[in-house]
Enzyme design. Sequence first.
Site, PDB file in Angstrom:
ATOM      1  N   ASP A 194       0.824  -1.210   0.000  1.00  0.00           N
ATOM      2  CA  ASP A 194       0.000   0.000   0.000  1.00  0.00           C
ATOM      3  C   ASP A 194       0.860   1.263   0.000  1.00  0.00           C
ATOM      4  O   ASP A 194       0.347   2.364  -0.197  1.00  0.00           O
ATOM      5  CB  ASP A 194      -0.934  -0.005   1.215  1.00  0.00           C
ATOM      6  CG  ASP A 194      -2.055   1.019   1.117  1.00  0.00           C
ATOM      7  OD1 ASP A 194      -2.507   1.284  -0.009  1.00  0.00           O
ATOM      8  OD2 ASP A 194      -2.469   1.562   2.150  1.00  0.00           O
ATOM      9  N   SER A 214      -7.022   4.993  -0.239  1.00  0.00           N
ATOM     10  CA  SER A 214      -7.174   3.700  -0.900  1.00  0.00           C
ATOM     11  C   SER A 214      -8.631   3.257  -0.805  1.00  0.00           C
ATOM     12  O   SER A 214      -9.241   3.335   0.258  1.00  0.00           O
ATOM     13  CB  SER A 214      -6.272   2.652  -0.229  1.00  0.00           C
ATOM     14  OG  SER A 214      -4.921   3.060  -0.264  1.00  0.00           O
ATOM     15  N   GLN A 264      -4.815  -1.537  -7.466  1.00  0.00           N
ATOM     16  CA  GLN A 264      -5.490  -0.728  -6.454  1.00  0.00           C
ATOM     17  C   GLN A 264      -6.241   0.411  -7.125  1.00  0.00           C
ATOM     18  O   GLN A 264      -5.741   1.011  -8.081  1.00  0.00           O
ATOM     19  CB  GLN A 264      -4.479  -0.150  -5.460  1.00  0.00           C
ATOM     20  CG  GLN A 264      -5.103   0.677  -4.339  1.00  0.00           C
ATOM     21  CD  GLN A 264      -4.059   1.277  -3.411  1.00  0.00           C
ATOM     22  OE1 GLN A 264      -3.536   2.352  -3.660  1.00  0.00           O
ATOM     23  NE2 GLN A 264      -3.748   0.563  -2.338  1.00  0.00           N
TER      24      GLN A 264
END
Length: 284
Positions: A194, A214, A264
């Site tokens: 991430d 996110s 993502q």
Amino acid sequence: MPRIEEILAVERIDNDIYRGGVFPSGLRRTFGGQVAGQALISATKTVDPDFAVHSLHGYFLRPGKPDRPAVFLVDRIRDGRSFVTRRVTGVQNGEAIFSMSASFHITGDEGIDHQDSVPPAVDPATLPDEMDVDDPVKRDLFREWENFDVRIVPRDQLVTGSSFAAQQRVWFRYRDPLPDDQLLHVCTLAYMSDMTLLGSSKVPHPGVQAQTASLDHAMWFLRPFRTDDWLLYDQTSPSATGGRALTQGRIFDRAGRMVAAVTQEGLTRTNVPADQISIMKAGS
């Protein structure tokens, strides 16, 4: 910053129910990699060790509060001969903040074998540690990950392809030696994945201020690896529109083996007041 082993050491509080720890943080919301890593380690505790995780798909539903623990509820969706499926819900104050499905595959299967070539990248030893850069805002953000050595390849040293809308490459590793436990390395990479990925969407838009977060995160684990050795994170953002950006990443080890892939989607909203953007940037 606590060691990654402490962050991933979830506590069993009942059958298929686990609780993550609370750790000091300068972020306004819990770092998404921490939630994903703790959810994944919770799922693995309900799976026979003959099965290894090969993919996860997660949704960040609400911002987590870093000063409060998250509880992870594991549902045993399927136990098959070759594949096992788990669903994990992360909860704070009775509300779901994260939802993840994880799939596990029996070890020892054989099949076809191929991969993309590792893209060209300068040696990480020639790049500055992000903890040592002159930019105080960036330095403060990376202090949140002080146990991780993160080095972004400068634009003037990046070999790019003309067909890509946005590209970025990052070297990263855990600073200290970790045990020879592949499960620990897998969950550590889930945490690390991430980091910086959504930033690849900002490459074509220097100076543009955006509210970022996110939204969902998917990973595929392809080959064994170590997170305490250098890994190259090859990142692209093929599209951004409507306040959301899609980002993709391929992760290679120093030997050129592709060890993981990541996709993502993140919030990249610009039509918000400047004071809200500055607040959100601290936790992006």
